[in-house]
Design a protein around this motif. Structure first.
Motif, PDB file in Angstrom:
ATOM      1  N   PRO A   1      62.760  29.651  34.365  1.00 32.78           N
ATOM      2  CA  PRO A   1      62.134  29.961  35.663  1.00 32.78           C
ATOM      3  C   PRO A   1      61.746  31.430  35.749  1.00 32.78           C
ATOM      4  O   PRO A   1      62.326  32.281  35.082  1.00 32.78           O
ATOM      5  N   GLY A   2      60.743  31.709  36.593  1.00 29.99           N
ATOM      6  CA  GLY A   2      60.268  33.072  36.769  1.00 29.99           C
ATOM      7  C   GLY A   2      61.250  33.896  37.583  1.00 29.99           C
ATOM      8  O   GLY A   2      62.279  33.400  38.040  1.00 29.99           O
ATOM      9  N   PRO A   3      60.968  35.158  37.800  1.00 29.06           N
ATOM     10  CA  PRO A   3      59.753  35.818  37.341  1.00 29.06           C
ATOM     11  C   PRO A   3      59.792  36.104  35.847  1.00 29.06           C
ATOM     12  O   PRO A   3      60.860  36.291  35.286  1.00 29.06           O
ATOM     13  N   ALA A   4      58.637  36.116  35.206  1.00 22.96           N
ATOM     14  CA  ALA A   4      58.581  36.356  33.766  1.00 22.96           C
ATOM     15  C   ALA A   4      58.979  37.793  33.474  1.00 22.96           C
ATOM     16  O   ALA A   4      58.708  38.714  34.249  1.00 22.96           O
ATOM     17  N   ALA A   5      59.618  37.978  32.335  1.00 18.08           N
ATOM     18  CA  ALA A   5      59.973  39.325  31.917  1.00 18.08           C
ATOM     19  C   ALA A   5      58.709  40.076  31.513  1.00 18.08           C
ATOM     20  O   ALA A   5      57.794  39.516  30.931  1.00 18.08           O
ATOM     21  N   GLY A   6      58.675  41.364  31.801  1.00 15.37           N
ATOM     22  CA  GLY A   6      57.505  42.144  31.444  1.00 15.37           C
ATOM     23  C   GLY A   6      56.482  42.149  32.566  1.00 15.37           C
ATOM     24  O   GLY A   6      56.689  41.625  33.648  1.00 15.37           O
ATOM     25  N   ARG A   7      55.342  42.746  32.276  1.00 18.25           N
ATOM     26  CA  ARG A   7      54.302  42.914  33.294  1.00 18.25           C
ATOM     27  C   ARG A   7      52.998  42.320  32.797  1.00 18.25           C
ATOM     28  O   ARG A   7      52.560  42.590  31.692  1.00 18.25           O
ATOM     29  N   LEU A   8      52.376  41.478  33.627  1.00 13.19           N
ATOM     30  CA  LEU A   8      51.066  40.926  33.312  1.00 13.19           C
ATOM     31  C   LEU A   8      50.018  41.814  33.976  1.00 13.19           C
ATOM     32  O   LEU A   8      49.804  41.758  35.191  1.00 13.19           O
ATOM     33  N   ALA A   9      49.371  42.639  33.161  1.00  7.84           N
ATOM     34  CA  ALA A   9      48.468  43.641  33.715  1.00  7.84           C
ATOM     35  C   ALA A   9      47.099  43.088  34.070  1.00  7.84           C
ATOM     36  O   ALA A   9      46.309  43.760  34.711  1.00  7.84           O
ATOM     37  N   GLY A  10      46.794  41.883  33.645  1.00 12.17           N
ATOM     38  CA  GLY A  10      45.482  41.330  33.937  1.00 12.17           C
ATOM     39  C   GLY A  10      45.275  40.016  33.221  1.00 12.17           C
ATOM     40  O   GLY A  10      46.203  39.425  32.649  1.00 12.17           O
ATOM     41  N   ALA A  11      44.013  39.555  33.230  1.00  9.70           N
ATOM     42  CA  ALA A  11      43.686  38.273  32.605  1.00  9.70           C
ATOM     43  C   ALA A  11      43.943  38.310  31.107  1.00  9.70           C
ATOM     44  O   ALA A  11      44.382  37.333  30.512  1.00  9.70           O
ATOM     45  N   GLY A  12      43.662  39.450  30.478  1.00 10.02           N
ATOM     46  CA  GLY A  12      43.913  39.573  29.045  1.00 10.02           C
ATOM     47  C   GLY A  12      45.388  39.461  28.714  1.00 10.02           C
ATOM     48  O   GLY A  12      45.770  38.822  27.734  1.00 10.02           O
ATOM     49  N   ALA A  13      46.220  40.103  29.531  1.00 16.32           N
ATOM     50  CA  ALA A  13      47.666  40.026  29.298  1.00 16.32           C
ATOM     51  C   ALA A  13      48.183  38.612  29.499  1.00 16.32           C
ATOM     52  O   ALA A  13      49.069  38.147  28.763  1.00 16.32           O
ATOM     53  N   LEU A  14      47.632  37.895  30.473  1.00 15.32           N
ATOM     54  CA  LEU A  14      48.028  36.507  30.685  1.00 15.32           C
ATOM     55  C   LEU A  14      47.624  35.642  29.489  1.00 15.32           C
ATOM     56  O   LEU A  14      48.402  34.807  29.026  1.00 15.32           O
TER      57      LEU A  14
ATOM     58  N   ALA B   1      43.500  27.084  35.599  1.00 10.71           N
ATOM     59  CA  ALA B   1      42.557  28.196  35.712  1.00 10.71           C
ATOM     60  C   ALA B   1      42.155  28.465  37.164  1.00 10.71           C
ATOM     61  O   ALA B   1      41.862  29.602  37.538  1.00 10.71           O
ATOM     62  N   GLU B   2      42.142  27.426  37.983  1.00  7.71           N
ATOM     63  CA  GLU B   2      41.653  27.570  39.360  1.00  7.71           C
ATOM     64  C   GLU B   2      42.464  28.578  40.168  1.00  7.71           C
ATOM     65  O   GLU B   2      41.874  29.434  40.855  1.00  7.71           O
ATOM     66  N   PRO B   3      43.827  28.544  40.135  1.00  4.96           N
ATOM     67  CA  PRO B   3      44.567  29.560  40.898  1.00  4.96           C
ATOM     68  C   PRO B   3      44.315  30.980  40.397  1.00  4.96           C
ATOM     69  O   PRO B   3      44.320  31.931  41.192  1.00  4.96           O
ATOM     70  N   VAL B   4      44.100  31.133  39.097  1.00  7.16           N
ATOM     71  CA  VAL B   4      43.808  32.468  38.559  1.00  7.16           C
ATOM     72  C   VAL B   4      42.466  32.959  39.075  1.00  7.16           C
ATOM     73  O   VAL B   4      42.328  34.108  39.525  1.00  7.16           O
ATOM     74  N   LEU B   5      41.459  32.089  39.026  1.00  9.98           N
ATOM     75  CA  LEU B   5      40.116  32.482  39.453  1.00  9.98           C
ATOM     76  C   LEU B   5      40.007  32.615  40.966  1.00  9.98           C
ATOM     77  O   LEU B   5      39.038  33.196  41.468  1.00  9.98           O
ATOM     78  N   ALA B   6      40.981  32.065  41.702  1.00  7.18           N
ATOM     79  CA  ALA B   6      40.973  32.216  43.160  1.00  7.18           C
ATOM     80  C   ALA B   6      41.316  33.640  43.573  1.00  7.18           C
ATOM     81  O   ALA B   6      41.066  34.033  44.718  1.00  7.18           O
ATOM     82  N   ASN B   7      41.890  34.413  42.655  1.00 12.01           N
ATOM     83  CA  ASN B   7      42.195  35.814  42.932  1.00 12.01           C
ATOM     84  C   ASN B   7      41.003  36.677  42.512  1.00 12.01           C
ATOM     85  O   ASN B   7      39.921  36.182  42.237  1.00 12.01           O
ATOM     86  N   ALA B   8      41.246  37.961  42.465  1.00  8.64           N
ATOM     87  CA  ALA B   8      40.170  38.903  42.136  1.00  8.64           C
ATOM     88  C   ALA B   8      39.939  38.947  40.630  1.00  8.64           C
ATOM     89  O   ALA B   8      40.011  40.003  39.985  1.00  8.64           O
ATOM     90  N   VAL B   9      39.684  37.789  40.050  1.00  4.92           N
ATOM     91  CA  VAL B   9      39.435  37.672  38.614  1.00  4.92           C
ATOM     92  C   VAL B   9      38.168  36.852  38.428  1.00  4.92           C
ATOM     93  O   VAL B   9      38.101  35.693  38.844  1.00  4.92           O
ATOM     94  N   GLY B  10      37.162  37.449  37.825  1.00  8.12           N
ATOM     95  CA  GLY B  10      35.922  36.729  37.582  1.00  8.12           C
ATOM     96  C   GLY B  10      36.042  35.800  36.382  1.00  8.12           C
ATOM     97  O   GLY B  10      36.952  35.929  35.552  1.00  8.12           O
ATOM     98  N   ARG B  11      35.114  34.875  36.278  1.00  8.62           N
ATOM     99  CA  ARG B  11      35.157  33.921  35.169  1.00  8.62           C
ATOM    100  C   ARG B  11      35.013  34.612  33.815  1.00  8.62           C
ATOM    101  O   ARG B  11      35.709  34.269  32.857  1.00  8.62           O
ATOM    102  N   LEU B  12      34.109  35.582  33.737  1.00 11.51           N
ATOM    103  CA  LEU B  12      33.895  36.261  32.470  1.00 11.51           C
ATOM    104  C   LEU B  12      35.128  37.060  32.055  1.00 11.51           C
ATOM    105  O   LEU B  12      35.493  37.094  30.873  1.00 11.51           O
ATOM    106  N   ARG B  13      35.763  37.683  33.013  1.00 17.18           N
ATOM    107  CA  ARG B  13      36.975  38.449  32.700  1.00 17.18           C
ATOM    108  C   ARG B  13      38.092  37.519  32.248  1.00 17.18           C
ATOM    109  O   ARG B  13      38.826  37.821  31.305  1.00 17.18           O
TER     110      ARG B  13
END
Length: 536
Positions: free
Chosen positions: A285-298, A387-399
């Motif tokens: 269970p979360g929270p995951a260890a470490g920091r997810l800095a963005g879409a690339g880190a995920l 993918a839908e919850p990720v894209l619902a935030n301030a993350v564009g499809r290309l990113r």
């Protein structure tokens, strides 16, 4: 009367557990109508092409006797392909293609089973199916039956295709390969019950398959007749010791049969003792260890396990192939036909360099499978709804897509670099040229990855057809030179345009063109992804 009533009730209960199996099986076969035939065709063509190829390479009794003597004294080659038990074309076919055909059958089987069990639960579709008149174990049964149909079709093709070399030997080889496939199908069924992630279920089963290959290789390198206990511990070693075309040991088939029955029973017991969507090894269970800095880190967090596994595999493969380079030159010896095949795959700069180039080319073809799997992770995230919850935030499809593509294309560069390090360690010479030869494979690998991006972006329903592209490229590069197919056919594959390194001249033109083509394909795929609706 009471006893009969109890037995009748137990029979009805077991029947209810399997209700809907036939419908689910038909649905599974329909979903796999593209993927499974490609796997079967590639595997069957690889095996069925061997008799003609080997007849051209070792056409005389003296050449075959020389091959057997070389294999008895070369432990590194025995580790790769196993010992030779006979000098007939059928026996040589079983020696040269048997282990690798069994590996392909095992991979096909584990993908089919996990796809129709844990993948369905993870996506939520199994919950909808279970709400109907479907038994508790129907999904698992349908998945195993789908794997059985695939392995049965492969066995029929191999038996019919090799019957000219001897029906008995053909049947033994086909049953042995199908048996190994079903052993790993039931193993994948267990992994699907133990884990909460389809990715982890596939990874665990693939790790067991890798361990089986290592055990067989270690055992075969130590003995010349497959009698090592390490060989007998591996399902791949069971296929060897079945000895098709060399005095078949039919009793060996009892080993995969027993393993299949035992593992299937364990999978059924586990399936009956857990709730839908749950597992015996739940995810942390979360929270995951470490920091997810963005879409690339995920994206890296999601794919790092696969990248690590492929990296270790390519490093070890490079070490093994590099270590057997000198022995391969001794094996070819004065055989002009074998020399011609190796030179066609690796160039005419000398036998040692040609062998290195051909083996590096094989790893490049396998790297194309990695990049397709990594790119199609985008498709899996999209169709599963994650993918839908990720894209619902301030993350564009290309990113979002760029993060996964960076892992896919960068990971391909990493595993080829590590393959070069392995070759340098195993061979001990020409470190710079060997590393360059591995990296020059990347433009062709990236083109295959670009095709996968294009299909996902423009034709998401046909995205899995990227596996057919990778399979065709693998088949052309692996079997084409041995069959002496026209150069025009070899040039269909992007790998056919690469310079033959080490030893050959570096040609920058094809490398630049292939890299540019990969960029165009990726750009077109991303443009399509940006404009279309998400798939669910």
């Amino acid at each position: 009367m009471t006893t009969l009533a109890v037995r009748s009730g137990g029979t009805r209960a077991r029947t209810r557990q399997l209700a809907g199996t036939g419908t689910l099986l038909r649905f599974a076969l329909r979903r796999d109508r593209l993927m499974v035939p490609v796997w079967i065709a590639v595997n069957a063509l690889m095996v069925l092409s061997m008799p003609g190829t080997l007849e051209g390479l070792y056409g005389t009794p003296a050449e075959r006797a020389g091959l057997i003597r070389q294999m008895e004294t070369n432990s590194s080659l025995r580790a790769m392909v196993g010992p030779v038990f006979g000098d007939s074309l059928g026996a040589l076919t079983a020696w040269r293609a048997g282990v690798y055909a069994a590996v392909l059958a095992a991979v096909m089987s584990l993908l089919v089973v996990v796809r129709h069990t844990r993948d369905e639960e993870e996506s939520g579709r199994q919950e909808l199916v279970a709400s109907g008149a479907v038994g508790r174990r129907a999904s698992l049964t349908a998945a195993l039956l789908a794997a059985a149909v695939a392995n049965g079709a492969l066995a029929l093709l191999l038996t019919a295709g090799l019957a000219g070399q001897g029906v008995t030997g053909a049947l033994a080889l086909a049953l042995g390969i199908a048996g190994v496939g079903m052993v790993f199908a039931t193993m994948a069924a267990i992994a699907a019950q133990l884990t909460e992630s389809a990715r982890l279920a596939r990874g665990l089963t693939a790790a067991v398959l890798g361990a089986a290959f290592v055990l067989r290789a270690a055992g075969d390198s130590a003995t010349v007749d497959g009698s090592s206990p390490l060989t007998w511990l591996s399902p791949l070693g069971w296929l060897e010791n079945l000895r098709p075309y060399a005095g078949e040991r039919w009793w060996v088939l009892a080993l995969p049969g027993a393993a299949l029955a035992l593992q299937a029973a364990v999978a059924y017991v586990l399936a009956g003792r857990r709730d839908l969507g749950m597992s015996f090894l739940p995810t942390r269970p979360g929270p995951a260890a470490g920091r997810l800095a963005g879409a690339g880190a995920l994206a890296w967090r999601l794919q790092r396990g696969a990248v690590l596994g492929w990296s270790v595999g390519f490093l070890l493969a490079g070490i093994v192939y590099g270590g057997m380079t000198e022995g391969a030159a001794d094996l070819v010896g004065d055989n002009d036909n074998a020399r011609r095949v190796i030179e066609r795959m690796g160039g005419r700069s000398g036998l040692t360099d040609a062998f290195l180039a051909s083996m590096i080319g094989v790893l490049g073809l396998v790297a194309a499978l990695y990049i397709v799997a990594s790119v199609l992770r985008l498709h899996g995230e999209e169709t599963s709804g994650r993918a839908e919850p990720v894209l619902a935030n301030a993350v564009g499809r290309l990113r979002w897509a760029a993060g996964h593509l960076a892992v896919a294309f960068g990971g391909a560069a990493l595993i080829m670099l590590l393959a070069g390090v392995g070759f340098a360690l195993g061979y001990g010479k020409e470190t710079g040229p060997v590393l360059a030869a591995c990296l020059v494979q990347l433009p062709a690998v990236w083109v295959v990855g670009g095709v996968a991006v294009l299909l996902h972006g423009l034709l998401p329903r046909a995205a899995t057809a990227a596996w057919a592209v990778a399979g065709a490229v693998l088949l052309i590069g692996w079997v084409g030179p041995a069959l002496d197919v026209p150069q025009a056919v070899l040039d269909v594959s992007p790998f056919g345009h690469l310079p033959k390194l080490p030893g050959g001249e570096m040609a920058w033109g094809p490398v630049i063109v292939l890299t540019a083509l990969a960029v165009v394909l990726v750009a077109a795929g991303l443009a399509g992804l940006r404009r279309r609706d998400l798939s669910v």
